[in-house]
Scaffold this motif. Structure first.
Motif, mmCIF file in Angstrom:
data_model
loop_
_atom_site.group_PDB
_atom_site.id
_atom_site.type_symbol
_atom_site.label_atom_id
_atom_site.label_comp_id
_atom_site.label_asym_id
_atom_site.label_seq_id
_atom_site.Cartn_x
_atom_site.Cartn_y
_atom_site.Cartn_z
ATOM 1 N N LYS A 115 60.310 44.802 16.021
ATOM 2 C CA LYS A 115 59.210 45.367 16.800
ATOM 3 C C LYS A 115 58.210 46.026 15.836
ATOM 4 O O LYS A 115 58.546 46.973 15.126
ATOM 5 N N TRP A 116 56.983 45.495 15.819
ATOM 6 C CA TRP A 116 55.990 45.915 14.841
ATOM 7 C C TRP A 116 55.638 47.391 14.944
ATOM 8 O O TRP A 116 55.440 48.056 13.926
ATOM 9 N N THR A 117 55.537 47.909 16.146
ATOM 10 C CA THR A 117 55.193 49.332 16.275
ATOM 11 C C THR A 117 56.295 50.209 15.688
ATOM 12 O O THR A 117 56.002 51.194 15.012
ATOM 13 N N THR A 118 57.530 49.840 15.927
ATOM 14 C CA THR A 118 58.641 50.601 15.361
ATOM 15 C C THR A 118 58.641 50.512 13.844
ATOM 16 O O THR A 118 58.831 51.518 13.151
ATOM 17 N N LEU A 119 58.420 49.314 13.320
ATOM 18 C CA LEU A 119 58.388 49.126 11.870
ATOM 19 C C LEU A 119 57.315 49.982 11.205
ATOM 20 O O LEU A 119 57.579 50.688 10.227
ATOM 21 N N ILE A 120 56.124 49.936 11.743
ATOM 22 C CA ILE A 120 54.996 50.645 11.123
ATOM 23 C C ILE A 120 55.120 52.151 11.291
ATOM 24 O O ILE A 120 55.011 52.916 10.326
ATOM 25 N N VAL A 121 55.361 52.595 12.529
ATOM 26 C CA VAL A 121 55.424 54.037 12.789
ATOM 27 C C VAL A 121 56.586 54.678 12.042
ATOM 28 O O VAL A 121 56.427 55.729 11.405
ATOM 29 N N ALA A 122 57.752 54.061 12.096
ATOM 30 C CA ALA A 122 58.918 54.653 11.428
ATOM 31 C C ALA A 122 58.737 54.692 9.923
ATOM 32 O O ALA A 122 59.045 55.709 9.281
#
Length: 148
Positions: A115-122
């Motif tokens: 999940k791109w949002t999880t990858l970037i935000v985390a």
């Protein structure tokens, strides 16, 4: 695994004793706060206790043993090691914060997170959090590269 755990635990126990003895050579604190030997002694103590627990641990014989086997698992393992080597090379060039965000991103992909949002935000929050704690709260200098 019990014999391997005992050997590793004994090696870590020796390392903790060495770290404790090395920390004794640090100068004592001249102020009210803890001295430079405080954190190494705490880390050595925790390592010593955990290694003693590892040495004395009894394991079930029918338990699953985690091993790297099969072509995909070996490829992931080797890729992870290569990512860490590249990280060490790029820390001085890109800086700690940017390199840490990139390596966190890469490791999360290796662990199966898609999940791109999880990858970037985390990856950004973890890297920024570590930078904030070390550079601003603890006043530990970190490498700054061309980006930060």
């Amino acid at each position: 695994m019990t014999m391997a755990n005992r050997v590793i635990g004994f090696g870590l126990l020796i390392l903790s004793v060495y770290a404790w003895l090395t920390a004794n050579a640090f100068p004592s604190s001249n102020s009210l706060g803890p001295g430079p030997d405080y954190f190494p002694k705490i880390a050595a103590s925790v390592l010593g206790v955990l290694s003693i627990l590892l040495i004395g641990r009894k394991e079930k014989q029918d338990g699953a043993v985690y091993a790297v086997s099969g072509k995909p698992a070996v490829l992931l393992f080797v890729t992870g090691i290569i990512v860490m080597m590249v990280y060490v090379l790029f820390v001085q060039w890109l800086g700690f914060t940017v390199s840490s965000a990139l390596v966190t991103f890469a490791w999360m992909i290796l662990m199966g997170i898609r999940k791109w949002t999880t990858l970037i935000v985390a990856s950004v929050l973890i890297s920024a959090g570590i930078t904030y704690v070390f550079e601003f709260l603890l006043s530990v200098p970190i490498p700054h590269g061309i980006l930060y």
